[in-house]
Design a protein around this motif. Structure first.
Motif, PDB file in Angstrom:
ATOM      1  N   VAL A 125       6.553   8.178   2.136  1.00 21.35           N
ATOM      2  CA  VAL A 125       7.375   7.779   0.995  1.00 21.35           C
ATOM      3  C   VAL A 125       8.313   8.938   0.646  1.00 21.35           C
ATOM      4  N   ASN A 126       9.615   8.687   0.732  1.00 20.91           N
ATOM      5  CA  ASN A 126      10.619   9.730   0.460  1.00 20.91           C
ATOM      6  C   ASN A 126      10.353  10.996   1.262  1.00 20.91           C
ATOM      7  N   GLY A 127       9.900  10.807   2.495  1.00 16.90           N
ATOM      8  CA  GLY A 127       9.693  11.941   3.388  1.00 16.90           C
ATOM      9  C   GLY A 127       8.307  12.538   3.347  1.00 16.90           C
ATOM     10  N   ASP A 128       7.476  12.199   2.362  1.00 14.05           N
ATOM     11  CA  ASP A 128       6.133  12.781   2.240  1.00 14.05           C
ATOM     12  C   ASP A 128       5.066  11.785   2.679  1.00 14.05           C
ATOM     13  N   MET A 129       4.021  12.306   3.340  1.00 14.31           N
ATOM     14  CA  MET A 129       2.912  11.470   3.788  1.00 14.31           C
ATOM     15  C   MET A 129       1.921  11.269   2.641  1.00 14.31           C
ATOM     16  N   LYS A 130       1.505   9.999   2.426  1.00 13.29           N
ATOM     17  CA  LYS A 130       0.535   9.684   1.384  1.00 13.29           C
ATOM     18  C   LYS A 130      -0.520   8.742   1.943  1.00 13.29           C
ATOM     19  N   GLU A 131      -1.752   8.926   1.481  1.00 13.82           N
ATOM     20  CA  GLU A 131      -2.865   8.122   1.976  1.00 13.82           C
ATOM     21  C   GLU A 131      -3.091   6.898   1.101  1.00 13.82           C
ATOM     22  N   PHE A 132      -3.425   5.775   1.722  1.00 15.12           N
ATOM     23  CA  PHE A 132      -3.886   4.600   0.973  1.00 15.12           C
ATOM     24  C   PHE A 132      -5.365   4.832   0.637  1.00 15.12           C
ATOM     25  N   GLY A 133      -5.620   5.460  -0.508  1.00 16.02           N
ATOM     26  CA  GLY A 133      -6.982   5.840  -0.871  1.00 16.02           C
ATOM     27  C   GLY A 133      -7.912   4.673  -1.114  1.00 16.02           C
ATOM     28  N   ASP A 134      -7.334   3.487  -1.401  1.00 18.89           N
ATOM     29  CA  ASP A 134      -8.172   2.323  -1.677  1.00 18.89           C
ATOM     30  C   ASP A 134      -8.434   1.479  -0.430  1.00 18.89           C
ATOM     31  N   GLU A 135      -7.966   1.964   0.727  1.00 21.03           N
ATOM     32  CA  GLU A 135      -8.215   1.255   1.985  1.00 21.03           C
ATOM     33  C   GLU A 135      -9.340   1.937   2.755  1.00 21.03           C
ATOM     34  N   PRO A 136     -10.152   1.174   3.503  1.00 20.57           N
ATOM     35  CA  PRO A 136     -11.238   1.783   4.273  1.00 20.57           C
ATOM     36  C   PRO A 136     -10.713   2.556   5.478  1.00 20.57           C
ATOM     37  N   VAL A 137     -11.547   3.438   5.994  1.00 21.52           N
ATOM     38  CA  VAL A 137     -11.228   4.151   7.237  1.00 21.52           C
ATOM     39  C   VAL A 137     -11.081   3.123   8.355  1.00 21.52           C
ATOM     40  N   MET A 138     -10.057   3.308   9.217  1.00 23.62           N
ATOM     41  CA  MET A 138      -9.779   2.336  10.273  1.00 23.62           C
ATOM     42  C   MET A 138     -10.773   2.497  11.420  1.00 23.62           C
ATOM     43  N   ASN A 139     -11.563   1.461  11.656  1.00 24.68           N
ATOM     44  CA  ASN A 139     -12.473   1.436  12.795  1.00 24.68           C
ATOM     45  C   ASN A 139     -11.651   1.194  14.074  1.00 24.68           C
ATOM     46  N   PRO A 140     -11.873   1.968  15.156  1.00 18.69           N
ATOM     47  CA  PRO A 140     -11.050   1.816  16.366  1.00 18.69           C
ATOM     48  C   PRO A 140     -11.054   0.392  16.919  1.00 18.69           C
ATOM     49  N   GLU A 141     -12.223  -0.237  16.936  1.00 18.55           N
ATOM     50  CA  GLU A 141     -12.302  -1.604  17.474  1.00 18.55           C
ATOM     51  C   GLU A 141     -11.517  -2.576  16.597  1.00 18.55           C
ATOM     52  N   ARG A 142     -11.685  -2.446  15.276  1.00 18.65           N
ATOM     53  CA  ARG A 142     -10.970  -3.331  14.351  1.00 18.65           C
ATOM     54  C   ARG A 142      -9.467  -3.130  14.450  1.00 18.65           C
ATOM     55  N   LEU A 143      -9.041  -1.866  14.529  1.00 15.97           N
ATOM     56  CA  LEU A 143      -7.612  -1.585  14.634  1.00 15.97           C
ATOM     57  C   LEU A 143      -7.054  -2.139  15.936  1.00 15.97           C
ATOM     58  N   GLY A 144      -7.829  -2.026  17.023  1.00 16.20           N
ATOM     59  CA  GLY A 144      -7.396  -2.572  18.306  1.00 16.20           C
ATOM     60  C   GLY A 144      -7.170  -4.070  18.241  1.00 16.20           C
TER      61      GLY A 144
END
Length: 472
Positions: free
Chosen positions: A139-158
């Motif tokens: 956002v506007n050049g800065d990286m920000k985390e979606f703190g309310d989202e779970p950690v991405m599981n590799p299988e799920r992301l795939g």
């Protein structure tokens, strides 16, 4: 029993079957791909297998190689079958739906869309998905985390990425472990997507491309830059680092031509980002790896397609650069991009791409064909959003002579004295952004290429830099 049922029976969640002419069927998963048969399949064989399981209304479409999707139930499994377009490498892919067959007229939104909609609501330019990490946005050049989202599981992301990945990209990703394609959510935005593998597993970056084209007028491009759209021949380059807004500027120029000329435009992109509809011009947009094998092949073919203007999304290799210069020399107007930071370094970069025994010839060709270089970078604005700082070089007779004689180092001096012709130097543009209180001095200092000279300019206005803050 349809022959594909035997292969579908082996399919597990997170896997898919790839059917590609000249290869055995592949069972693709997160860890790799393995042949499911020893027999290589021809295109007619693949079409016959898919027709066996296709709904009656879809069988003619399969035979004609039209892009389509349908669901099929084999025993207790329901799979989604995606048929590729005529020019795609692969013919079809089959994956488990994980849901009951869709009712007629119903649509199931891919899971990735939820994150993309959330990204757009935050005003982010990019969405970063990395296995074993939470989603992040820029956002506007800065990286920000979606703190309310779970950690991405590799299988799920795939599974999420496979659901939207075109068939030929799935094959390319399996072979090279990275691939690029475009994805669109109707009514929201298009996205340029890169899917890759790293030490955490699969990952992806989605760059937002607004559906509505930003016009040259809205971008605030100068009259001298807009006048480049009325050239009959020559080479115009838009350069800058990744994420500097090159595509947006190039798109605005193509749109201006589309509105004010009556010509034929061919664009060669990887992938297609902004979609141009016909206005006053006919526009053919070709995507590398989908409609053509490479930039160089498409550019060579363009000469036989009666273009007036050719836009090359990326001049990434010697052959593409060479053909682009030749195309400009033969009476066409060519727009292209390079990843260089200044106008002078762009000229050097092009010449240095060629062997020493050809550089003299290229300098001569470039001195007559190159018309302008627009080098830009994005700066964070005070209060949010970003603004482009553009360095502009127009090739007049003096610049042409310097290119021909190999005196590229003198080009910045010509740019300083050519301000009445619309030329701008990066430091001058950054200095104006600071004095207009649009950009913080520290931000402009970071973007400056000639930092000592920029500091001296700031001192003339009594502006001091907090260098400690920059170092931190």
């Amino acid at each position: 029993m349809p022959q594909l049922d035997k292969l579908i029976d082996k399919l597990q969640p997170g896997q898919e079957i790839i059917l590609e002419p000249g290869r055995a069927p592949l069972l693709k998963s997160e860890v790799g791909a393995t042949p499911m048969l020893s027999q290589q399949l021809s295109l007619p064989q693949i079409l016959g297998l898919v027709q066996e399981i296709a709904p009656a209304a879809s069988r003619d479409g399969v035979a004609q190689r039209k892009p389509m999707k349908f669901e099929y139930s084999s025993g207790a499994k329901t799979v989604q079958v995606a048929c590729a377009a005529e020019n795609d490498t692969a013919a079809a892919r089959i994956s488990l739906s994980g849901v009951p067959p869709l009712q007629a007229g119903a649509e199931q939104e891919p899971a990735i869309n939820l994150l993309l909609r959330k990204m757009c609501k935050t005003g982010a330019s990019d969405l970063h998905l990395t296995s074993r990490h939470r989603p992040m946005v820029r956002v506007n050049g800065d990286m920000k985390e979606f703190g309310d989202e779970p950690v991405m599981n590799p299988e799920r992301l795939g599974v999420m990425l496979n659901a939207i990945m075109p068939v030929h990209n799935a094959v390319q990703f399996e072979q090279a472990h990275d691939t690029d394609f475009a994805y669109e959510i109707d009514g929201l935005a298009r996205f340029r997507v890169n899917v890759f593998m790293d030490r955490f597993g699969i990952g992806a970056v989605f760059r937002q491309i607004p559906i509505e084209i930003v016009t040259a007028e809205k971008l605030g491009l100068s009259k001298e830059v807009i006048d480049l759209c009325f050239l009959s021949r020559g080479l115009v380059l838009v350069t800058g680092p990744t994420g500097s807004g090159k595509s947006t500027t190039l798109c605005a120029l193509m749109d201006y031509i589309n509105r004010h000329r009556k010509d034929h435009i061919i664009t060669i992109e990887d992938p297609i980002e902004f979609v141009h509809n016909k206005k006053n011009c006919l526009i053919n947009q070709r995507e590398v790896h989908v409609h053509t094998k490479s930039f160089s092949q498409a550019l060579r073919a363009a000469l036989r397609e009666d273009p007036d203007i050719v836009m090359v999304g990326e001049m990434r290799d010697l052959e593409t650069i060479s053909i682009a210069i030749e195309t400009a020399e033969t009476g066409h107007l060519v727009f292209g991009t390079l990843h260089t930071t200044t106008a002078a370094s762009t000229v050097d970069r092009i010449i240095d791409q060629f062997p020493a025994d050809r550089q003299g010839q290229i300098r001569t060709m470039l001195s007559t064909s190159l018309k302008a270089v627009i080098s830009q970078t994005l700066c964070k604005k005070i209060g949010g959003s970003r603004v482009a700082a553009m360095e502009v070089l127009f090739v007049n007779s003096a610049v042409s002579n310097l290119i021909r004689e190999g005196k590229i180092y003198q080009i910045p001096s010509i740019m300083q004295t050519g301000k009445k012709q619309g030329m701008t130097v990066l430091n001058d543009v950054l200095f104006k952004l600071v004095t207009d209180k649009l950009v913080e001095p520290e931000e402009a200092y970071i973007k400056s290429v000639d930092k000592p000279a920029f500091v001296a300019m700031l001192k003339t206005k009594g502006i001091t830099l907090n260098l400690q803050e920059i170092e931190e």
